[in-house]
Motif scaffolding. Structure first.
Motif, PDB file in Angstrom:
ATOM      1  N   ALA B  56      34.121 -23.622  60.508  1.00  0.00           N
ATOM      2  CA  ALA B  56      32.749 -23.414  60.040  1.00  0.00           C
ATOM      3  C   ALA B  56      32.811 -23.365  58.486  1.00  0.00           C
ATOM      4  O   ALA B  56      33.814 -23.490  57.754  1.00  0.00           O
ATOM      5  CB  ALA B  56      32.228 -21.955  60.388  1.00  0.00           C
ATOM      6  N   MET B  57      31.756 -23.743  57.928  1.00  0.00           N
ATOM      7  CA  MET B  57      31.446 -23.511  56.314  1.00  0.00           C
ATOM      8  C   MET B  57      32.090 -22.267  55.813  1.00  0.00           C
ATOM      9  O   MET B  57      31.666 -21.217  56.492  1.00  0.00           O
ATOM     10  CB  MET B  57      30.216 -23.849  55.998  1.00  0.00           C
ATOM     11  CG  MET B  57      29.819 -24.990  56.007  1.00  0.00           C
ATOM     12  SD  MET B  57      30.495 -26.363  54.763  1.00  0.00           S
ATOM     13  CE  MET B  57      29.772 -25.661  53.365  1.00  0.00           C
ATOM     14  N   PRO B  58      32.977 -22.137  54.777  1.00  0.00           N
ATOM     15  CA  PRO B  58      33.193 -20.876  54.277  1.00  0.00           C
ATOM     16  C   PRO B  58      32.022 -20.339  53.466  1.00  0.00           C
ATOM     17  O   PRO B  58      31.317 -20.796  53.106  1.00  0.00           O
ATOM     18  CB  PRO B  58      34.374 -21.072  53.126  1.00  0.00           C
ATOM     19  CG  PRO B  58      34.166 -22.530  52.761  1.00  0.00           C
ATOM     20  CD  PRO B  58      33.185 -23.547  54.092  1.00  0.00           C
ATOM     21  N   VAL B  59      32.046 -18.664  53.878  1.00  0.00           N
ATOM     22  CA  VAL B  59      30.975 -17.995  53.034  1.00  0.00           C
ATOM     23  C   VAL B  59      31.695 -17.418  51.747  1.00  0.00           C
ATOM     24  O   VAL B  59      32.718 -16.524  52.131  1.00  0.00           O
ATOM     25  CB  VAL B  59      30.288 -17.111  54.081  1.00  0.00           C
ATOM     26  CG1 VAL B  59      29.093 -16.413  53.200  1.00  0.00           C
ATOM     27  CG2 VAL B  59      29.365 -18.057  55.144  1.00  0.00           C
ATOM     28  N   ILE B  60      31.549 -17.780  50.570  1.00  0.00           N
ATOM     29  CA  ILE B  60      32.491 -17.324  49.528  1.00  0.00           C
ATOM     30  C   ILE B  60      31.403 -16.334  48.584  1.00  0.00           C
ATOM     31  O   ILE B  60      30.303 -16.310  48.204  1.00  0.00           O
ATOM     32  CB  ILE B  60      32.841 -18.640  48.655  1.00  0.00           C
ATOM     33  CG1 ILE B  60      33.680 -19.310  49.634  1.00  0.00           C
ATOM     34  CG2 ILE B  60      33.373 -18.233  47.296  1.00  0.00           C
ATOM     35  CD1 ILE B  60      34.006 -20.584  49.369  1.00  0.00           C
ATOM     36  N   VAL B  61      32.404 -15.345  47.918  1.00  0.00           N
ATOM     37  CA  VAL B  61      31.584 -14.426  46.955  1.00  0.00           C
ATOM     38  C   VAL B  61      32.803 -14.645  45.792  1.00  0.00           C
ATOM     39  O   VAL B  61      33.992 -14.485  46.035  1.00  0.00           O
ATOM     40  CB  VAL B  61      31.523 -13.141  47.674  1.00  0.00           C
ATOM     41  CG1 VAL B  61      32.634 -12.379  47.994  1.00  0.00           C
ATOM     42  CG2 VAL B  61      30.497 -12.187  46.762  1.00  0.00           C
ATOM     43  N   ARG B  62      32.377 -14.371  44.670  1.00  0.00           N
ATOM     44  CA  ARG B  62      33.457 -14.264  43.433  1.00  0.00           C
ATOM     45  C   ARG B  62      33.914 -12.791  43.525  1.00  0.00           C
ATOM     46  O   ARG B  62      33.265 -11.868  43.855  1.00  0.00           O
ATOM     47  CB  ARG B  62      32.521 -14.546  42.178  1.00  0.00           C
ATOM     48  CG  ARG B  62      32.155 -16.027  42.135  1.00  0.00           C
ATOM     49  CD  ARG B  62      33.357 -16.812  41.701  1.00  0.00           C
ATOM     50  NE  ARG B  62      33.990 -16.649  40.307  1.00  0.00           N
ATOM     51  CZ  ARG B  62      33.484 -17.306  39.334  1.00  0.00           C
ATOM     52  NH1 ARG B  62      32.500 -18.209  39.607  1.00  0.00           N
ATOM     53  NH2 ARG B  62      34.069 -17.250  38.258  1.00  0.00           N
ATOM     54  N   GLU B  63      35.254 -12.541  42.928  1.00  0.00           N
ATOM     55  CA  GLU B  63      35.697 -11.210  42.796  1.00  0.00           C
ATOM     56  C   GLU B  63      34.940 -10.442  41.881  1.00  0.00           C
ATOM     57  O   GLU B  63      35.298  -9.043  42.025  1.00  0.00           O
ATOM     58  CB  GLU B  63      37.134 -11.340  42.514  1.00  0.00           C
ATOM     59  CG  GLU B  63      37.575 -12.172  41.381  1.00  0.00           C
ATOM     60  CD  GLU B  63      39.211 -12.216  41.415  1.00  0.00           C
ATOM     61  OE1 GLU B  63      39.957 -12.000  42.193  1.00  0.00           O
ATOM     62  OE2 GLU B  63      39.700 -12.788  40.401  1.00  0.00           O
TER      63      GLU B  63
END
Lengths: 188, 188
Positions: B56-63
């Motif tokens: 699946a598409m990654p769901v990303i957040v910045r640290e």
């Protein structure tokens, strides 16, 4: 062409035997052998596999328990959601990490709230029976976008508003589905 | 007995054809047909199936994002965990509903905390490559008791402390594993 048909059949059968697709059983001729059944067995076994054969123990919390209690058992039992029961032990709802997160974020009073205020309740709780096939359970999880399902049987407790109540006997999860996928390959 | 062998072979083949286990191909005799291959194909396909084919598409957040931001994208994207990346976009950690729940419960200040303080970080993050088999991914999920895995490739960004850094290209989940189980049955 007719004269060739026998050796053709023969050598093709020999090939099938060689490939392990057909077992040679001299007395009764050729019958589908181990590789055929191992192959389609995976699918057949999967179709025949019942929830009761693979279900996990339910992790249960009373609807009067606090949100804090729920979070603690969630961590202690290392599960993604808890099954909530009423005073008769009948299915009352389900409370997931998501439900708990929704209620706890920025709400310091949440931890003393009763679970019943944060759970998914009653008619909205998707469940399966021990006799359902694992595939039906998988379909329900995908369709309803839930990570686990309570496994229930009709309860002897009195119906409420004419609705059957359910005793909780197990739990199906996507972890079990992932394990089954591994077992299918290991079985080959 | 020998005299009987031909009709026996014949009728067994006829039976196999009838059951769909062998396809009749007049010109070359009998070859393993669709049901045989559909059967063992399930297992073979499963063994050959790569992460890149189903991820699946990654769901990303910045640290540097806040815990509150993380919870919001978790709900908006309807996922169980987020992949955390550093300023170069390289894998930095993973933050799950569980991590978020742990930090938010009874901690009203949590929502403004940076994600990096609550995530599972660096070397502890189990990941897979797009070329890994789905079965290896399933094995990692079960073994490490995680519900999802970042799919990564080596990054061109400079190594940190001699360690390769990773670009995030996808996400594997137990939901995908459950869907594969359904597809195996539908394919038959």
């Amino acid at each position: 062409m007719l004269g060739l048909s026998r050796p053709t059949l023969r050598s093709d059968l020999a090939l099938l035997v060689m490939l392990g697709l057909v077992d040679a059983k001299p007395k009764v001729g050729y019958t589908p052998g181990s590789a055929v059944s191992a192959g389609s067995q995976a699918g057949r076994k999967l179709l025949g596999l019942k929830v009761s054969e693979v279900q996990a123990m339910p992790v249960i919390v009373r609807e009067t328990a606090s949100v804090n209690d729920a979070v603690v058992s969630l961590f202690l039992e290392n599960v993604g959601s808890l099954i909530v029961v009423d005073e008769d032990g009948c299915l009352s709802g389900v409370i997931s990490r998501k439900d708990l997160l929704k209620v706890t974020l920025g709400n310091p009073g949440a931890s003393t709230m009763p679970v019943s205020m944060a759970m998914t309740r009653g008619a909205n709780v998707v469940h399966v029976s021990p006799d359902d096939s694992v595939i039906d359970a998988a379909r329900k999880m995908i369709h309803h976008q839930v990570d686990s399902l309570p496994v229930v049987v009709p309860s002897k407790a009195d119906p409420v508003n004419g609705r059957t109540r359910w005793d909780v006997v197990g739990r199906m999860t996507k972890t079990i589905m992932t394990q089954i996928l591994l077992d299918l390959v290991a079985d080959r």
